[in-house]
Scaffold this active site. Structure first.
Site, PDB file in Angstrom:
ATOM      1  CB  SER A   1      -0.969  -0.037   1.186  1.00 60.01           C
ATOM      2  OG  SER A   1      -1.895   1.007   1.073  1.00 60.01           O
ATOM      3  CG  HIS A   2      -0.082   3.779   3.107  1.00 60.68           C
ATOM      4  ND1 HIS A   2      -1.093   2.840   3.135  1.00 60.68           N
ATOM      5  CD2 HIS A   2       0.310   3.945   4.381  1.00 60.68           C
ATOM      6  CE1 HIS A   2      -1.310   2.476   4.381  1.00 60.68           C
ATOM      7  NE2 HIS A   2      -0.477   3.119   5.154  1.00 60.68           N
TER       8      HIS A   2
ATOM      9  CE  LYS B   1      -7.810   1.697   1.651  1.00 66.76           C
ATOM     10  NZ  LYS B   1      -7.754   1.503   3.091  1.00 66.76           N
TER      11      LYS B   1
ATOM     12  NE  ARG C   1      -4.249   5.205  12.783  1.00 69.79           N
ATOM     13  CZ  ARG C   1      -3.057   5.437  12.226  1.00 69.79           C
ATOM     14  NH1 ARG C   1      -2.480   6.613  12.384  1.00 69.79           N
ATOM     15  NH2 ARG C   1      -2.445   4.496  11.526  1.00 69.79           N
TER      16      ARG C   1
ATOM     17  CG  ASP D   1      -5.957   0.984  -1.465  1.00 67.39           C
ATOM     18  OD1 ASP D   1      -5.083   1.860  -1.290  1.00 67.39           O
ATOM     19  OD2 ASP D   1      -6.014  -0.070  -0.796  1.00 67.39           O
ATOM     20  NE  ARG D   2      -4.423   4.398   3.003  1.00 66.24           N
ATOM     21  CZ  ARG D   2      -3.931   4.593   4.202  1.00 66.24           C
ATOM     22  NH1 ARG D   2      -3.324   5.721   4.498  1.00 66.24           N
ATOM     23  NH2 ARG D   2      -4.041   3.659   5.131  1.00 66.24           N
TER      24      ARG D   2
ATOM     25  CG  ASP E   1      -2.493  -0.328  -2.732  1.00 65.82           C
ATOM     26  OD1 ASP E   1      -2.412   0.803  -2.220  1.00 65.82           O
ATOM     27  OD2 ASP E   1      -3.235  -1.215  -2.281  1.00 65.82           O
TER      28      ASP E   1
ATOM     29  CD  GLU F   1     -11.308   2.353   6.701  1.00 73.04           C
ATOM     30  OE1 GLU F   1     -11.204   2.152   7.918  1.00 73.04           O
ATOM     31  OE2 GLU F   1     -10.562   1.854   5.854  1.00 73.04           O
TER      32      GLU F   1
ATOM     33  CG  ASP G   1      -2.531   4.121  -1.636  1.00 69.98           C
ATOM     34  OD1 ASP G   1      -3.201   3.978  -2.667  1.00 69.98           O
ATOM     35  OD2 ASP G   1      -2.499   3.266  -0.728  1.00 69.98           O
TER      36      ASP G   1
HETATM   37  C1  G1P Z   1      -5.060   2.470   8.821  1.00 68.27           C
HETATM   38  C2  G1P Z   1      -6.292   3.339   8.697  1.00 68.27           C
HETATM   39  C3  G1P Z   1      -7.502   2.474   8.385  1.00 68.27           C
HETATM   40  C4  G1P Z   1      -7.241   1.660   7.111  1.00 68.27           C
HETATM   41  C5  G1P Z   1      -5.933   0.886   7.269  1.00 68.27           C
HETATM   42  C6  G1P Z   1      -5.564   0.163   5.968  1.00 68.27           C
HETATM   43  O1  G1P Z   1      -5.230   1.527   9.853  1.00 68.27           O
HETATM   44  O2  G1P Z   1      -6.506   4.100   9.875  1.00 68.27           O
HETATM   45  O3  G1P Z   1      -8.635   3.286   8.228  1.00 68.27           O
HETATM   46  O4  G1P Z   1      -8.291   0.767   6.869  1.00 68.27           O
HETATM   47  O5  G1P Z   1      -4.867   1.779   7.609  1.00 68.27           O
HETATM   48  O6  G1P Z   1      -5.386   1.043   4.908  1.00 68.27           O
HETATM   49  P1  G1P Z   1      -4.695   1.726  11.362  1.00 68.27           P
HETATM   50  O7  G1P Z   1      -3.212   2.009  11.276  1.00 68.27           O
HETATM   51  O8  G1P Z   1      -5.416   2.922  11.918  1.00 68.27           O
HETATM   52  O9  G1P Z   1      -5.033   0.463  12.071  1.00 68.27           O
HETATM   53 ZN    ZN Z   2      -3.313   1.394  -0.418  1.00 70.27          ZN
END
Ligand code: G1P
Ligand code: ZN
Length: 547
Positions: A117-118, A380, A500, A285-286, A283, A367, A281
């Site tokens: 992902s990111h 997403k 968080r 999805d964001r 991949d 989200e 991001d």
């Molecule tokens: C974070 C985001 C959450 C998202 C996840 C995966 O998770 O807050 O909304 O679904 O990345 O992309 P967290 O680190 O808060 O558990």
């Molecule tokens: Zn991602």
């Protein structure tokens, strides 16, 4: 073709999280590491130690370092495990939403997505792998737990000896008895987007001089954005910046937020800022949505999309329902109320939306963490959100800022912010959470300035479709005027613990809605500190990241 069964010993750390198995590249390059995990996936998903006749898998990734090598290994193992056909994205590329789209469109058995992902990439960065099921969504916990159990008992894996498959040209070849079809990674996804949105209206908007900038952050969405925004919608060359996917994302951190997408932020807050800015991001999805010198909070973005959904042809008949994760603001709930549909409140993580979408209960999901999407796929979808906004802008002909301001005036504003305290010592974070929970007994009814506590709880969720219960999903403190404070520990952080703190207040008066969120939330920030002893316990004066 030589099929080999290779003896191996299990690794005990191959437990997939919500987003699959994520580790440093160096870990994935440990001999047999990737192979073991892939065999555990195949052993779990195929009943009789071999794939059912005729089964097809989808395979692709976000192009990060080790993507190509991993694809060759997985192809050779798929051939050895009886898979009939693999659809692989050209160059090994498939964004996460595009992979979901391809799995669904061709009704395949499932798919394997390579991405972290990111998270940063490169030889010292992260790599990841996840399995998605036939509905196009991430495998549910039942399956990921089984994969983990399998990985811990593995004694061998199967692989064929064969030269590398040419991935750079679209076309078919065979690997043993298996067909490998290299597909255009963009075409199916772009076609789906064209079926959902009013491309003619967006083209007309752009032809009329509307300017936009999309930052692909040297990650997977570059080719998708070039094809869709520049070629199909006629945006000027150069609209897509950082459009070439690079194995190390150009050294950047491919996360579309105000901190990491700083190049885009500088453009959108500069003197000759275009009308619209967006980023995605690693991949794909964001998403982050910006107007000229204006940031759209992701919680608001979901609400605005829901309120304007019928302007997009794919949603012209309206939405069945909406779902948002618990820490996401209740802005979408207000829209759902007005539309007369339900808004579901789920735990954090996209996987909780899948059942609701499969059952036809919800159309839109979101989200606060820059994730928005719909039932068109089961992930997403960053570019989808961008196109939805462009569709709305094309039809309403207002600026991004004006659309959001009018939305607030109509529905009220859920003033919202998230404060992240990263890399806290785990015991400090756990101690703070335990302390807040201990306060729960005496909090209800207690007054803090103008705020009176209405309720507090540790959020839990019973899935309305399969009845499964998820507990311990975040500590909520709700106030009588609808304001909220939520404390939650991140499930994705890799260093120590990330706390968080989610803050939300409600402002109904349009004359007071345009204030800065941090200013409006200052009393709640102080209350959060008062209750949790955050500053004292963490030794931190301020959060690491404010969104
Ligand atoms: C974070 C985001 C959450 C998202 C996840 C995966 O998770 O807050 O909304 O679904 O990345 O992309 P967290 O680190 O808060 O558990
Ligand atoms: Zn991602």
């Amino acid at each position: 073709m030589n099929l080999r069964t290779v003896a191996t010993t299990p690794f005990n750390d191959q437990k997939p999280g919500t987003s699959g198995l994520r580790k440093k590249v160096a870990v994935f390059r440990t001999p047999n590491y990737l192979e073991n995990f892939v065999q555990a996936v195949f052993d779990t998903i195929f009943d009789d130690a071999t794939a059912p006749p005729g089964s097809t898998l989808v395979l692709g990734g976000d192009g990060r370092y080790y993507n190509r090598e991993a694809i060759q290994i997985i192809l050779r193992m798929a051939a050895a495990n009886g898979v009939a056909k693999v659809l692989v994205g050209q160059g090994g590329i498939l964004s996460t939403p595009a992979a979901s789209c391809v799995i669904r469109k061709y009704r395949t058995f499932g798919g394997i997505i390579l991405s972290a992902s990111h998270n940063p990439g490169g030889p010292d960065g992260d790599f990841g792998i996840k399995y998605n099921t036939a509905n196009g969504g991430p495998a549910p916990e039942k399956i990921t737990d089984a994969i983990f159990a399998c990985s811990r008992a593995l004694t061998s894996y199967r692989i064929v000896d064969a030269p590398d498959v040419a991935l750079d040209r679209v076309g078919s070849c065979t690997l043993g008895d298996m067909t490998v079809e290299v597909i255009d990674p963009v075409a199916d996804y772009a076609e789906l987007m064209e079926s959902l949105f009013d491309f003619a209206a967006i083209r007309a908007l752009i032809a009329g001089g509307f300017r936009l900038c999309f930052d692909a952050m040297h990650a997977v969405t570059g080719p998708y954005a070039m094809e869709i925004l520049e070629r199909r919608l006629g945006a000027l060359g150069g609209t897509v910046i950082n459009g070439a996917p690079l194995p190390d994302f150009g050294g950047g951190h491919p996360d579309p937020n105000l901190t990491y997408a700083d190049e885009l932020v500088a453009i959108m807050y500069g003197d000759s800022a275009p009308d619209f800015g967006a980023a995605s991001d690693g991949d794909g999805d964001r998403n982050m949505i910006l107007g000229r010198r204006f940031f759209v909070n992701p919680s608001d973005s979901l609400a605005v999309i829901a309120a304007n959904a019928t302007l997009a042809p794919g949603y012209a008949k309206g939405v069945a329902g909406i779902a948002r994760s618990m820490p996401t603001s209740a802005a979408a709930d207000r829209v759902a109320d007005k539309l007369g549909v339900l808004c579901y409140e789920t735990p954090t993580g996209w996987k909780f939306f899948g059942n609701l979408m499969d059952a036809g209960r919800v159309t839109l999901c979101g989200e606060e963490s820059f994730g928005t999407g719909s039932s068109h796929v089961r992930e997403k979808d960053g570019l989808w959100a961008v196109l939805f906004w462009l569709n709305i802008l094309a039809r309403r002909r207002l600026s991004v800022e004006e659309i959001v301001h009018r939305h607030w005036a109509e529905f009220g504003r859920n003033v919202y912010s998230r404060h992240d305290y990263e890399a806290l010592p785990s015991d400090v974070a756990a101690g703070l959470m335990a302390h807040v929970k201990e306060c729960f007994g005496e909090l209800p009814g207690q007054r803090f300035g103008n705020y009176r506590v209405k309720f507090c709880d540790d959020f839990s969720y019973t899935d309305p479709i399969d009845g499964s219960l998820s507990t311990g999903q975040g500590l909520r403190i709700g106030f009588e005027d609808g304001s909220r404070i939520v404390f939650r520990l991140s499930g994705t952080g890799t260093e120590g613990a990330t706390l968080r703190l989610y803050l939300e207040a409600f402002e109904a008066d349009p004359a007071r809605q345009k204030v800065d969120a941090q200013v409006a939330l200052a009393p709640l920030i102080a209350i959060a500190d008062d209750i949790s002893e955050l500053r004292q316990r963490s030794g931190r004066e301020r959060p690491t990241v404010i969104t």
